[in-house]
Design a protein around this motif. Structure first.
Motif, PDB file in Angstrom:
ATOM      1  N   ILE A 161      -8.404  10.598  -7.363  1.00  0.00           N
ATOM      2  CA  ILE A 161      -7.621   9.366  -7.507  1.00  0.00           C
ATOM      3  C   ILE A 161      -7.504   8.735  -6.123  1.00  0.00           C
ATOM      4  O   ILE A 161      -7.292   9.436  -5.136  1.00  0.00           O
ATOM      5  CB  ILE A 161      -6.202   9.679  -8.046  1.00  0.00           C
ATOM      6  N   ARG A 162      -7.681   7.402  -6.084  1.00  0.00           N
ATOM      7  CA  ARG A 162      -7.492   6.709  -4.800  1.00  0.00           C
ATOM      8  C   ARG A 162      -6.102   6.090  -4.748  1.00  0.00           C
ATOM      9  O   ARG A 162      -5.692   5.393  -5.679  1.00  0.00           O
ATOM     10  CB  ARG A 162      -8.533   5.596  -4.616  1.00  0.00           C
ATOM     11  N   PHE A 163      -5.397   6.394  -3.676  1.00  0.00           N
ATOM     12  CA  PHE A 163      -4.087   5.783  -3.440  1.00  0.00           C
ATOM     13  C   PHE A 163      -4.213   4.797  -2.281  1.00  0.00           C
ATOM     14  O   PHE A 163      -4.746   5.142  -1.222  1.00  0.00           O
ATOM     15  CB  PHE A 163      -3.049   6.855  -3.072  1.00  0.00           C
ATOM     16  N   SER A 164      -3.730   3.596  -2.484  1.00  0.00           N
ATOM     17  CA  SER A 164      -3.759   2.591  -1.429  1.00  0.00           C
ATOM     18  C   SER A 164      -2.452   2.627  -0.647  1.00  0.00           C
ATOM     19  O   SER A 164      -1.371   2.792  -1.225  1.00  0.00           O
ATOM     20  CB  SER A 164      -3.961   1.208  -2.061  1.00  0.00           C
ATOM     21  N   SER A 165      -2.558   2.459   0.656  1.00  0.00           N
ATOM     22  CA  SER A 165      -1.337   2.454   1.484  1.00  0.00           C
ATOM     23  C   SER A 165      -0.838   1.034   1.763  1.00  0.00           C
ATOM     24  O   SER A 165       0.093   0.846   2.535  1.00  0.00           O
ATOM     25  CB  SER A 165      -1.606   3.180   2.803  1.00  0.00           C
ATOM     26  N   PHE A 166      -1.474   0.041   1.123  1.00  0.00           N
ATOM     27  CA  PHE A 166      -1.065  -1.357   1.350  1.00  0.00           C
ATOM     28  C   PHE A 166       0.182  -1.705   0.540  1.00  0.00           C
ATOM     29  O   PHE A 166       0.149  -2.617  -0.291  1.00  0.00           O
ATOM     30  CB  PHE A 166      -2.190  -2.312   0.962  1.00  0.00           C
ATOM     31  N   ALA A 167       1.253  -0.957   0.751  1.00  0.00           N
ATOM     32  CA  ALA A 167       2.462  -1.214  -0.027  1.00  0.00           C
ATOM     33  C   ALA A 167       3.640  -1.320   0.923  1.00  0.00           C
ATOM     34  O   ALA A 167       3.538  -1.010   2.114  1.00  0.00           O
ATOM     35  CB  ALA A 167       2.673  -0.079  -1.025  1.00  0.00           C
ATOM     36  N   ARG A 168       4.756  -1.751   0.388  1.00  0.00           N
ATOM     37  CA  ARG A 168       5.968  -1.788   1.204  1.00  0.00           C
ATOM     38  C   ARG A 168       6.482  -0.363   1.344  1.00  0.00           C
ATOM     39  O   ARG A 168       6.261   0.477   0.471  1.00  0.00           O
ATOM     40  CB  ARG A 168       6.995  -2.692   0.531  1.00  0.00           C
ATOM     41  N   ARG A 169       7.191  -0.106   2.443  1.00  0.00           N
ATOM     42  CA  ARG A 169       7.644   1.255   2.727  1.00  0.00           C
ATOM     43  C   ARG A 169       8.539   1.808   1.609  1.00  0.00           C
ATOM     44  O   ARG A 169       8.395   2.963   1.193  1.00  0.00           O
ATOM     45  CB  ARG A 169       8.384   1.287   4.079  1.00  0.00           C
ATOM     46  N   GLU A 170       9.450   0.978   1.102  1.00  0.00           N
ATOM     47  CA  GLU A 170      10.372   1.490   0.076  1.00  0.00           C
ATOM     48  C   GLU A 170       9.606   1.913  -1.187  1.00  0.00           C
ATOM     49  O   GLU A 170      10.005   2.851  -1.876  1.00  0.00           O
ATOM     50  CB  GLU A 170      11.470   0.463  -0.253  1.00  0.00           C
ATOM     51  N   ASP A 171       8.477   1.237  -1.440  1.00  0.00           N
ATOM     52  CA  ASP A 171       7.661   1.616  -2.598  1.00  0.00           C
ATOM     53  C   ASP A 171       6.965   2.954  -2.364  1.00  0.00           C
ATOM     54  O   ASP A 171       6.828   3.768  -3.285  1.00  0.00           O
ATOM     55  CB  ASP A 171       6.603   0.538  -2.891  1.00  0.00           C
TER      56      ASP A 171
END
Lengths: 441, 441
Positions: A418-428
Motif C-alpha cells: 500500500i502506498r501512503f502519501s505524506s502530502f497531508a496536514r499534520r493533524e490528519d
C-alpha cells in the motif's frame, strides 16, 4: 451530392466493421438504434484498460463518503499537496496576473519552449555544475503532459521498459501511442513492455543483468510509488546499461527535491548520461504547484538517434506543433520559486512533508510492518504480507476511513503493498496514526 | 553484465540502421565520432517538414530587426493579441493566485476535465440553447493542445481532410501521429490528406460534391487564415455530407466570438451535428488569453464510433492519461470572462480588433486589391495576383517593415495571398496603412 456515399458503399463500410460491432454487442453503452459514424475506434484506445486506477480510487472514495457522510475521511491516497504556496511565490503570480490588465504589462504568446528567464533559472538552479544549457530546458504545464509528449515523439515502433511498480502514466501513454500489445489479465501486464521487477529483496532497484534490452527505459527516482531512491552507484549502472544497449533513459525526477542524502538529484550527475538520457521534472511536488501546473523537460543536445539526428531537434519541433507554451502566470510563479527566498520557503514545506513521512514509517514500524521509502521521498510503501492490495485498501478505507493507494495499481510487483502519501496536514497524519494503531495492533 | 549487448549484437543493430545512416551522411548535424543511441528516429517525425513556417517567420523577423535596428517594425503577422485583459478578469486571477498562499484558499489537483464551475459557465454561455451538457465540455490549456490530443485519440488509421488553406496544426499533428504519407514538394502537400480547396470563386467554402470521403474533417470557421465564415446553409451542407459519409467533423470555433451576423457560432447550431462533430474553442482570441492559456473541447455523448462506442469515453480516458488538468488560476480567469461584466468588457476589445480589420480592408480596397475576411474575423486575406506569397511577404517586410504571413504557408491554395492580422494597436494599423499606401499606390 456526388461525393457522399451511396447506400451500397455505406453498407460495404458497415460490413467491414461488422465483426468489431458484433464483438461489442453485449456492451451496455451500445445503443442499437442510434446513428453511428463510420470511424473505427482507435485500436490503441481499445487496448487501454477501462479504469485508470486513480480514477477508480476517487470513485471508491466518493461512494464511501456517501455511505458514511458524517465520517472525517483522511486522504493519504493521491499525491496531492495540501500546504499553501509561500507568499513570496504567489505574489509574483499576483503581480504578473495584475500586469496583464495594463498596456505595458500585457503579453500574449510566449515562446513555446518557455520564457528564457525561467529556463535560465532552472538550468542554473538544478544543473549549475552539470553543463546543461538553458536551451536544453523545455517548460511545460507538468510532467504528465511531458510524458505523453515524449511518447508521441518516440512513436509506436520503440520498445519500452518500466520499473515494476511504477507510475502508471508511462505504460498508459505507451499503450495510447501503440507501443504495446493487449493487456494480459493473468499477468497484470501489457504485452511488449519490459517490467523491471523492484522489490525489497533487490533494494527496489532492478536486476539489470537479467533485464532485456529496450529502446526506452522509464526510470523514476525517488520512485513513485516505492519511495526508494537510486544511489549514485546504481544510477551509474543504469547509465552503463543504457550506453551498452544504445537505449534512451527517460528519467523522472519529479521528487528530486526530497533527497537529503548523497543520492543524485539528477541523472546528469552521472558521467555519460547526457548521451543517453532525457530528464523530466515538475514544480508540483517541489513547490505545491499541483493546481498551478508547471514542469520541465531537459533534452541534452548530445542525445542522438541511431542515424545521428539530435533528439532535441525533434522534441523542439514537436513542442512547437503540439502547444502554444505554458501559462505566463505559472511561469512567473516558477521563477519566484527559484529565487533564494523562494527556495528557502519551499524547503520548509518539503521538510514538513518529510516529517509526515517519518511519522507514517514510525507507526507502521511500531506495528511490526515493513515500511519502505519516506526518507528521500514523500511516499511510504508498506508491505502487508500474504494480503492483496485492494483488500487492504478496502479494509483501511472501511475500518479506518483512510484513503490510500493499492500497490497493485502500479504494477504486478506492487501486489501486497500500500502506498501512503505524506502530502497531508499534520493533524490528519496524527489522527491517521491513531486509527491505524487501532486497526492493526 | 549479461543483459547488455555484446559487441557483435551491437554491430548487428547498427548494420540494420546503416541504410538510414548513409542516407543522412550529408546532413550537417551528423557528428561522426559522437556516441549515438540505437533508437531509430520516429518515421513520422522524419516526415514532418523541418520548418514550422511560423517559426520561420519569427526568424525572418529577427534577421530583419538585426539588419534595420532603428526601424519600427509593425507586426501584422502571427495572431497575437495586444490589448490588455480587462481588469475585472485579471482581478479574478489575482484573487485566485493570492488565495493559494492561504490554508483556506489553497487547492491542489483539480479535475483533469476542468473545474465544474467553468464547465457549467461554458455550457451555459456558448451552448445554452443547444443542449450541450457541462459534462461534455473538457477544459484545456488551449486549442493547439486539444488538436494534438484529438489526433492522438483518433490514431494513425483514420483519414483526414482539411480546408486548403488552413491552420497548419491539423496537418502537422496528423503527420506526427502517422496519418499521412511523405510531403510532396511539387504539390506542396502531404500524401493521404484530402485538401479541400477554398478560394474566392467558391466563397472559400469547399465544393463537397467533389470532395472524397475521409474519416475526419477538420473545419475552421471563422477561418484562419482566410477570415471567411461559413453560413448556416453551408454548415448544414457540411453536416449532411458528414452524416452521409459517416465522418467526424473537428470544428475549430476559436474565432466564433468575432461573428456579428447570422453565421452560426457553433457547429451544434446545425441539427444533427451532435452525432458527427467535436468542437474546439479557446479563450485566446476571445479574451486575450494567448499567454494565459485556456481553451475547451466539446465532445457530445451522441458521437459514436462505428462499433457504437462513445467517443467521449475515450476522450475522457485520454485527457486523464495525458494531463493533470489546467492551471487553476487560468480557469479562474476564464470564469470571470463569462460573467455579464466580463462578457461586456471583452466585447469592447473584439469590436476594437474588428475595427482594425475594417481599416486593413479599406486600405487594400482603395489600392485596388481584393481583400477578404475581416468582417466576422480578425484576419484579412489579401490577393496579390500573379505573385508568390513569400515574395510579397519579403517585399512588405523589406520595404514597409511590416511582418505578415505568406498565404502559401497555410496550403497550396494560399499561394498569392497574404494574411494580415488585426490584433495590433490602432496606431500601428494606421502607420501600416500609410506604409502600404506608399508601397502599392
Amino acid at each position: 451530392m456526388v461525393g457522399a456515399l451511396d447506400f451500397l458503399e455505406r453498407a460495404r463500410i458497415l460490413a467491414r466493421n461488422l465483426p468489431e460491432m458484433q464483438s461489442n454487442l453485449n456492451f451496455p453503452w451500445l445503443i442499437y438504434n442510434a446513428y453511428k459514424t463510420m470511424v473505427r475506434r482507435n485500436v490503441n484506445m481499445e487496448k487501454l484498460k477501462d479504469d485508470y486506477f486513480l480514477t477508480n480510487i476517487s470513485r471508491r472514495q466518493s461512494a464511501h463518503l456517501q455511505k458514511f457522510p458524517d465520517t472525517k475521511l483522511i486522504n493519504l491516497g493521491i499525491g496531492d499537496t495540501t500546504m499553501p504556496i509561500p507568499k513570496s511565490i504567489t505574489s509574483s503570480m499576483v503581480e504578473r496576473a495584475d500586469a496583464l490588465s495594463t498596456i505595458e504589462g500585457y503579453s500574449g504568446y510566449g515562446p513555446e519552449q518557455g520564457e528564457k528567464a525561467l529556463k535560465d533559472a532552472i538550468a542554473n538552479t538544478f544543473y549549475g555544475d552539470l553543463g546543461i544549457k538553458s536551451s536544453e530546458v523545455f517548460i511545460s504545464d507538468g510532467s504528465q503532459t511531458d510524458i505523453s509528449r515524449l511518447q508521441l515523439l518516440l512513436g509506436s515502433s520503440v520498445s519500452i521498459a518500466v520499473q515494476d511498480p511504477s507510475y502508471p502514466a508511462y505504460v498508459d501513454t505507451g499503450v495510447v501511442v501503440g507501443q504495446t500489445n493487449v493487456f494480459q489479465e493473468s499477468e497484470g501486464k501489457y504485452g511488449n513492455i519490459e517490467y523491471m521487477k523492484c522489490f525489497a529483496d533487490n533494494d527496489f532497484f532492478p536486476d539489470l543483468s537479467t533485464a532485456s534490452r529496450t529502446d526506452i527505459i522509464f526510470f523514476c527516482s525517488p520512485n513513485n510509488p516505492t519511495g526508494s531512491t537510486a544511489t549514485r552507484e546504481q544510477l551509474a549502472q543504469l547509465v552503463e546499461f543504457s550506453r551498452k544497449n544504445g537505449s534512451i533513459i527517460v528519467y523522472d525526477a519529479a521528487y528530486a527535491a526530497y533527497i537529503s542524502d548523497d543520492c543524485p538529484r539528477s541523472i546528469f550527475e552521472i558521467p555519460g548520461a547526457k548521451e543517453v538520457a532525457i530528464e523530466i521534472s515538475s514544480f508540483s511536488k517541489f513547490a505545491g504547484f499541483t493546481g498551478v501546473r508547471l514542469g520541465w523537460t531537459v533534452v541534452p543536445s548530445e542525445l542522438l538517434y541511431s542515424n545521428g539526428f539530435p533528439v532535441i531537434k525533434d522534441f523542439d519541433r514537436l513542442v512547437c506543433t503540439c502547444s502554444n507554451g505554458t501559462s505566463n502566470i505559472s511561469q512567473a510563479g516558477g521563477l519566484a520559486c527559484l529565487s533564494p527566498e523562494g527556495l528557502k520557503s519551499i524547503q520548509t514545506i518539503i521538510d514538513f512533508y518529510k516529517e509526515n513521512a517519518r511519522l507514517i514509517i514510525e507507526i507502521f514500524t511500531s506495528l511490526g510492518f515493513k515500511a519502505y521509502g519516506g526518507k528521500n521521498a514523500p511516499y511510504v510503501w508498506v508491505h502487508f504480507p500474504g494480503k492483496r492490495s485492494w483488500d487492504v485498501f478496502t479494509e483501511i478505507l472501511e475500518k479506518a476511513h483512510i484513503v490510500t493507494i493499492p500497490g497493485s495499481g502500479f504494477g504486478p510487483c506492487g501486489q501486497g503493498y500500500i502506498r501512503f502519501s505524506s502530502f497531508a496536514r499534520r493533524e490528519d497524519i496524527i489522527e491517521a496514526s491513531w486509527r491505524l494503531k487501532n486497526l492493526y495492533s
